[in-house]
Design a protein around this motif. Structure first.
Motif, PDB file in Angstrom:
ATOM      1  N   LEU A 137       2.361 -17.338  54.111  1.00 37.08           N
ATOM      2  CA  LEU A 137       2.938 -17.642  52.799  1.00 37.08           C
ATOM      3  C   LEU A 137       3.879 -18.844  52.862  1.00 37.08           C
ATOM      4  N   HIS A 138       4.845 -18.826  53.783  1.00 36.04           N
ATOM      5  CA  HIS A 138       5.825 -19.912  53.823  1.00 36.04           C
ATOM      6  C   HIS A 138       5.179 -21.285  54.017  1.00 36.04           C
ATOM      7  N   PRO A 139       4.245 -21.457  54.946  1.00 38.16           N
ATOM      8  CA  PRO A 139       3.590 -22.774  55.036  1.00 38.16           C
ATOM      9  C   PRO A 139       2.888 -23.190  53.755  1.00 38.16           C
ATOM     10  N   ILE A 140       2.243 -22.233  53.076  1.00 32.28           N
ATOM     11  CA  ILE A 140       1.579 -22.566  51.811  1.00 32.28           C
ATOM     12  C   ILE A 140       2.604 -22.987  50.769  1.00 32.28           C
ATOM     13  N   LEU A 141       3.715 -22.259  50.685  1.00 29.45           N
ATOM     14  CA  LEU A 141       4.759 -22.591  49.712  1.00 29.45           C
ATOM     15  C   LEU A 141       5.334 -23.984  49.973  1.00 29.45           C
ATOM     16  N   ARG A 142       5.467 -24.328  51.238  1.00 27.14           N
ATOM     17  CA  ARG A 142       5.973 -25.669  51.560  1.00 27.14           C
ATOM     18  C   ARG A 142       4.983 -26.745  51.100  1.00 27.14           C
ATOM     19  N   LEU A 143       3.704 -26.506  51.326  1.00 32.14           N
ATOM     20  CA  LEU A 143       2.698 -27.473  50.906  1.00 32.14           C
ATOM     21  C   LEU A 143       2.656 -27.618  49.388  1.00 32.14           C
ATOM     22  N   LEU A 144       2.824 -26.501  48.680  1.00 34.90           N
ATOM     23  CA  LEU A 144       2.837 -26.556  47.216  1.00 34.90           C
ATOM     24  C   LEU A 144       4.056 -27.320  46.713  1.00 34.90           C
ATOM     25  N   ALA A 145       5.196 -27.153  47.385  1.00 40.01           N
ATOM     26  CA  ALA A 145       6.402 -27.892  46.990  1.00 40.01           C
ATOM     27  C   ALA A 145       6.211 -29.386  47.221  1.00 40.01           C
ATOM     28  N   ILE A 146       5.628 -29.742  48.362  1.00 38.03           N
ATOM     29  CA  ILE A 146       5.363 -31.154  48.643  1.00 38.03           C
ATOM     30  C   ILE A 146       4.441 -31.732  47.565  1.00 38.03           C
ATOM     31  N   GLY A 147       3.458 -30.938  47.150  1.00 36.18           N
ATOM     32  CA  GLY A 147       2.530 -31.394  46.116  1.00 36.18           C
ATOM     33  C   GLY A 147       3.206 -31.701  44.797  1.00 36.18           C
TER      34      GLY A 147
END
Length: 342
Positions: A137-147
């Motif tokens: 979850l945390h890696p995905i959330l980071r990628l979504l924030a970067i997006g």
């Protein structure tokens, strides 16, 4: 150091994948191993951004668990279904309409504590929940924030982990139906819907039954990939992202002919934002400032995560839906119109 000894669990033999030529959804495959550096995350964020804007779904590979570890989780997942008497299951039935929570058993037509058969596996289940939360979850959330061109930890800070949430592991089993029941439901096992949380993590399993509605308005099947995860955006993330990321409609249907005699066991991690997070668009995002914001409700009326979660869970299956046409039914949850698709 001595090897860790795990309590025995009957092996859940996965059924063979379908050999039917189905109308598969062309979901992108994201390699989570490519998140070690800021440069890798920036590149991967583009792929994730496009996936979650186009499909709202994607696959994840290299998530940190091996195939044998994956199989062990499904062995444990089957324990409460195959190793408990029906009388005991009733004791742990979830009081969905009263509490707005899925914790416990959801009967076929309808826990804070755990059944005795699961108690030996609780350390493994906790480790599994933490792996989902921190390593997936945390890696995905980071990628979504970067997006969204936001600080990497923006969404992570909204997703604490504690004894009561905000995310939870859930095991589900679908059983083969009679021809009469299939006719009554028009071969639909779970109506088309969007998930209520931020991110759903589905551990891929061989029975083909999940379909998503693709951008062209067609239902397409989600293909099984060994030891992969199927990830999708939920309503809460769509609201937080101002409609930039899409909560995609999906459903569960009767499996193809060569799989109809098998039970379908599923393992999930449903992520929710913290209870006090107000589900309003992150308007400070430079991306949203350029692209514009789509709201489901005015900011002043937007629910918090706990209001949305409890309202949506309490109502599903318990509130009479308003039929709009032959396909769509609607209900209103916390001032927001929710659609269901037959």
């Amino acid at each position: 150091m001595p090897a860790t000894t795990f309590p025995p669990a009957p092996h859940h033999q996965p059924p063979p994948p379908t050999e039917e030529n189905l109308n598969w959804a062309a979901l992108p495959i994201v390699d989570l191993a490519k998140t070690a550096t800021s440069e890798e995350r920036a590149a991967l964020a583009i792929q994730v951004r496009d996936a979650m804007r186009t499909f709202g779904f994607m696959y994840i590979i290299n998530h940190g668990l091996t195939q044998p570890q994956n199989e062990r989780i499904f062995d444990i997942a089957d324990v409460p279904f195959s190793q408990m008497a029906e009388e005991e299951k009733i004791l742990y039935s979830s009081k969905i309409e009263e509490t707005g929570s899925y914790k416990g058993f959801k009967p076929l037509f309808e826990q804070q504590s755990h059944p005795k058969v699961l108690e030996p596996f609780l350390p493994e289940l906790r480790a599994f929940a933490e792996h989902n939360h921190f390593k997936v979850l945390h890696p995905i959330l980071r990628l979504l924030a970067i997006g969204l061109e936001l600080p990497e930890e923006t969404f992570v800070k909204m997703h604490d982990i504690c004894a009561t949430g905000p995310g939870f592991v859930r095991f589900m089993k679908y059983y083969p139906r009679s021809e009469e029941d299939e006719a009554k439901s028009k071969n639909v096992w779970f109506k088309g819907h969007t998930d209520i949380g931020t991110i759903t993590i589905l551990w891929s399993q061989p029975i083909s039954a999940l379909q998503i509605m693709t951008p062209d308005g067609q239902w397409r099947w989600v293909r099984h990939i060994d030891n992969a995860l199927v990830i999708n955006i939920g309503d809460a993330m769509e609201m937080l992202s101002g409609g930039y990321y899409k909560a995609t409609i999906h459903r569960v249907v009767q499996p193809p002919p060569d799989q109809r005699g098998y039970e379908r066991l599923g393992a999930f991690y449903f992520a929710m934002a913290n209870d006090d997070v107000k589900l309003v668009p992150l308007s400070q995002s430079p991306v949203l400032q350029r692209e514009g914001i789509t709201r489901k409700i005015q900011d002043k009326d937007a629910p918090t995560m706990v209001q949305w979660r409890k309202g949506a869970i309490k109502s599903y299956g318990y509130v009479e839906l308003q039929r709009k046409d032959d396909v769509i039914e609607e209900e209103v949850v916390e001032g927001i119109t929710v659609k269901h698709y037959n």
